[in-house]
Design an enzyme around this catalytic site. Structure first.
Site, PDB file in Angstrom:
ATOM      1  CG  ASP A   3     -47.339  22.003  41.119  1.00  0.00           C
ATOM      2  OD1 ASP A   3     -46.770  23.115  41.202  1.00  0.00           O
ATOM      3  OD2 ASP A   3     -48.503  21.867  40.737  1.00  0.00           O
ATOM      4  CG  ASN A  13     -36.386  25.207  33.381  1.00  0.00           C
ATOM      5  OD1 ASN A  13     -35.948  25.953  32.503  1.00  0.00           O
ATOM      6  ND2 ASN A  13     -37.416  24.393  33.162  1.00  0.00           N
ATOM      7  CB  SER A  32     -36.819  36.563  31.340  1.00  0.00           C
ATOM      8  OG  SER A  32     -37.141  37.295  30.169  1.00  0.00           O
ATOM      9  CE1 TYR A  35     -41.746  34.432  31.854  1.00  0.00           C
ATOM     10  CE2 TYR A  35     -40.636  36.347  30.922  1.00  0.00           C
ATOM     11  CZ  TYR A  35     -40.656  34.993  31.207  1.00  0.00           C
ATOM     12  OH  TYR A  35     -39.579  34.197  30.868  1.00  0.00           O
ATOM     13  CE  LYS A  66     -39.015  34.064  34.262  1.00  0.00           C
ATOM     14  NZ  LYS A  66     -38.641  32.748  34.769  1.00  0.00           N
ATOM     15  NE  ARG A  97     -35.206  27.402  16.647  1.00  0.00           N
ATOM     16  CZ  ARG A  97     -34.055  28.041  16.518  1.00  0.00           C
ATOM     17  NH1 ARG A  97     -34.009  29.349  16.435  1.00  0.00           N
ATOM     18  NH2 ARG A  97     -32.916  27.370  16.452  1.00  0.00           N
ATOM     19  CB  THR A  98     -39.270  26.527  24.580  1.00  0.00           C
ATOM     20  OG1 THR A  98     -39.684  27.849  24.972  1.00  0.00           O
ATOM     21  CG2 THR A  98     -37.774  26.390  24.772  1.00  0.00           C
TER      22      THR A  98
HETATM   23  P1  NAP Z   1     -41.744  25.893  28.475  1.00  0.00           P
HETATM   24  O1  NAP Z   1     -41.319  25.136  27.281  1.00  0.00           O
HETATM   25  O2  NAP Z   1     -43.091  26.492  28.537  1.00  0.00           O
HETATM   26  O3  NAP Z   1     -41.503  24.946  29.758  1.00  0.00           O
HETATM   27  C1  NAP Z   1     -41.836  25.407  31.034  1.00  0.00           C
HETATM   28  C2  NAP Z   1     -41.742  24.230  31.983  1.00  0.00           C
HETATM   29  O4  NAP Z   1     -42.132  24.671  33.296  1.00  0.00           O
HETATM   30  C3  NAP Z   1     -42.699  23.072  31.617  1.00  0.00           C
HETATM   31  O5  NAP Z   1     -42.065  21.848  31.874  1.00  0.00           O
HETATM   32  C4  NAP Z   1     -43.863  23.289  32.575  1.00  0.00           C
HETATM   33  O6  NAP Z   1     -44.597  22.118  32.848  1.00  0.00           O
HETATM   34  C5  NAP Z   1     -43.067  23.725  33.789  1.00  0.00           C
HETATM   35  N1  NAP Z   1     -43.921  24.262  34.848  1.00  0.00           N
HETATM   36  C6  NAP Z   1     -44.833  25.270  34.792  1.00  0.00           C
HETATM   37  N2  NAP Z   1     -45.426  25.414  35.984  1.00  0.00           N
HETATM   38  C7  NAP Z   1     -44.882  24.488  36.819  1.00  0.00           C
HETATM   39  C8  NAP Z   1     -45.082  24.127  38.175  1.00  0.00           C
HETATM   40  N3  NAP Z   1     -45.989  24.761  38.943  1.00  0.00           N
HETATM   41  N4  NAP Z   1     -44.319  23.139  38.707  1.00  0.00           N
HETATM   42  C9  NAP Z   1     -43.401  22.493  37.966  1.00  0.00           C
HETATM   43  N5  NAP Z   1     -43.197  22.764  36.664  1.00  0.00           N
HETATM   44  C10 NAP Z   1     -43.925  23.754  36.103  1.00  0.00           C
HETATM   45  O7  NAP Z   1     -40.743  27.108  28.773  1.00  0.00           O
HETATM   46  P2  NAP Z   1     -39.178  27.295  28.491  1.00  0.00           P
HETATM   47  O8  NAP Z   1     -39.055  28.233  27.358  1.00  0.00           O
HETATM   48  O9  NAP Z   1     -38.486  25.976  28.473  1.00  0.00           O
HETATM   49  O10 NAP Z   1     -38.786  28.118  29.798  1.00  0.00           O
HETATM   50  C11 NAP Z   1     -38.014  27.590  30.865  1.00  0.00           C
HETATM   51  C12 NAP Z   1     -37.602  28.747  31.757  1.00  0.00           C
HETATM   52  O11 NAP Z   1     -36.819  29.680  30.992  1.00  0.00           O
HETATM   53  C13 NAP Z   1     -38.789  29.558  32.298  1.00  0.00           C
HETATM   54  O12 NAP Z   1     -38.542  29.933  33.625  1.00  0.00           O
HETATM   55  C14 NAP Z   1     -38.834  30.780  31.396  1.00  0.00           C
HETATM   56  O13 NAP Z   1     -39.425  31.884  32.030  1.00  0.00           O
HETATM   57  C15 NAP Z   1     -37.356  30.991  31.102  1.00  0.00           C
HETATM   58  N6  NAP Z   1     -37.093  31.748  29.866  1.00  0.00           N
HETATM   59  C16 NAP Z   1     -37.467  31.260  28.654  1.00  0.00           C
HETATM   60  C17 NAP Z   1     -37.200  32.014  27.510  1.00  0.00           C
HETATM   61  C18 NAP Z   1     -37.556  31.526  26.137  1.00  0.00           C
HETATM   62  O14 NAP Z   1     -37.353  32.291  25.169  1.00  0.00           O
HETATM   63  N7  NAP Z   1     -38.039  30.307  25.949  1.00  0.00           N
HETATM   64  C19 NAP Z   1     -36.570  33.263  27.614  1.00  0.00           C
HETATM   65  C20 NAP Z   1     -36.212  33.735  28.876  1.00  0.00           C
HETATM   66  C21 NAP Z   1     -36.471  32.954  29.998  1.00  0.00           C
HETATM   67  P3  NAP Z   1     -45.880  21.684  31.920  1.00  0.00           P
HETATM   68  O15 NAP Z   1     -45.324  21.003  30.698  1.00  0.00           O
HETATM   69  O16 NAP Z   1     -46.637  20.755  32.814  1.00  0.00           O
HETATM   70  O17 NAP Z   1     -46.630  22.945  31.580  1.00  0.00           O
END
Ligand code: NAP
Length: 225
Positions: free
Chosen positions: A61, A88, A144, A159, A163, A193-194
């Site tokens: 964590d 990440n 981001s 957010y 960033k 798409r997450t």
């Molecule tokens: P996601 O599907 O919501 O996954 C986020 C991950 O971070 C999950 O595994 C979550 O764990 C984990 N997490 C949250 N808090 C944590 C903590 N305290 N310790 C360890 N792990 C933790 O998001 P994603 O879209 O894959 O995003 C990944 C990264 O890309 C993020 O930093 C996000 O800001 C960035 N990003 C995403 C997008 C997008 O369009 N998706 C765009 C720009 C940037 P849990 O499953 O336990 O919640």
């Protein structure tokens, strides 16, 4: 034959972290997949192992210094080094999306900073000394476009500024590690798409993970920042 590089990815049980882990493992790196939820992390690790990848699991964590230290000690004991760190893990809270900056609670901003900024400071402070021992490291911070000062608009206060701060952290660490063989970069995966990006996002996780994997495996002394 050279020993495989060791990569650690935070928040890798799903989404971009999982896909980055998969792509790094497909390139022959040994991946330490980490997550805050053990069950989800172990299930994700089992998926990658079934596909024949070299993946190790450890809980982490990023907001819990003790948890990060334990992950560090595991990597130091088992591998003696860390070559790639992908910061990440990230959160975007519902209240942050639903309220303008003038109305969002400080608690939401604080919580977002705790993970998206302080978490990566903790992880960097604990793992970079291990990278320095080996005079090699590639650090990738998942930022981001929402944090880009020149494109700043309203909304997503916590957010966005988390960033922006992560980008600043990237540049500071890039300067402080100059000459040590460590390259620190941040990148935006695009709208993917997450669970965070939602089903209407324009990019797949496979596309979103590519730049992170490119930066994690830079072979020369280029640094994008
Ligand atoms: P996601 O599907 O919501 O996954 C986020 C991950 O971070 C999950 O595994 C979550 O764990 C984990 N997490 C949250 N808090 C944590 C903590 N305290 N310790 C360890 N792990 C933790 O998001 P994603 O879209 O894959 O995003 C990944 C990264 O890309 C993020 O930093 C996000 O800001 C960035 N990003 C995403 C997008 C997008 O369009 N998706 C765009 C720009 C940037 P849990 O499953 O336990 O919640």
């Amino acid at each position: 034959m050279a020993a495989p590089r060791i990569a650690l990815v935070s928040g890798a049980n799903k989404g971009l972290g999982f896909e980055i882990s998969r792509q790094l493992a497909a390139k022959g790196l040994t991946v330490v997949l980490t997550s805050r939820d053990v069950k989800k992390g172990e299930a994700a690790t089992a998926d990658l192992r079934r596909a024949g990848h070299s993946v190790d699991y450890y809980p982490m964590d990023v907001t819990d210094t003790g948890s990060v230290k334990r992950a560090h000690d595991h990597v130091a004991r088992r591998y003696g080094r860390l070559d790639v760190l992908v910061n990440n893990a990230g959160i975007m809270l519902r209240e942050d999306i639903d309220h303008p900056a003038l109305e969002v609670s400080l608690e939401v901003v604080r919580k977002t900073f705790e993970t998206n900024v302080l978490g990566h400071i903790i992880v960097s402070q604990i793992f970079i000394p291990l990278m320095k021992k080996n005079n090699y490291g590639r650090i990738v911070n998942l930022s981001s476009g929402l944090g880009t000062l020149s494109e700043m608009e309203g909304g997503y206060l916590g957010y966005r500024i988390s960033k922006t701060a992560l980008n600043a952290l990237t540049r500071i660490l890039a300067h402080e590690t100059k000459g040590t063989g460590i390259l620190v970069n941040s990148m935006c995966p695009g709208w993917c798409r997450t669970d965070m990006g939602g089903p209407d996002a324009t990019r797949s996780v496979e596309e979103g993970a590519k730049t992170a994997v490119y930066l994690a495996t830079l072979t020369d002394r280029k640094s994008v920042v």
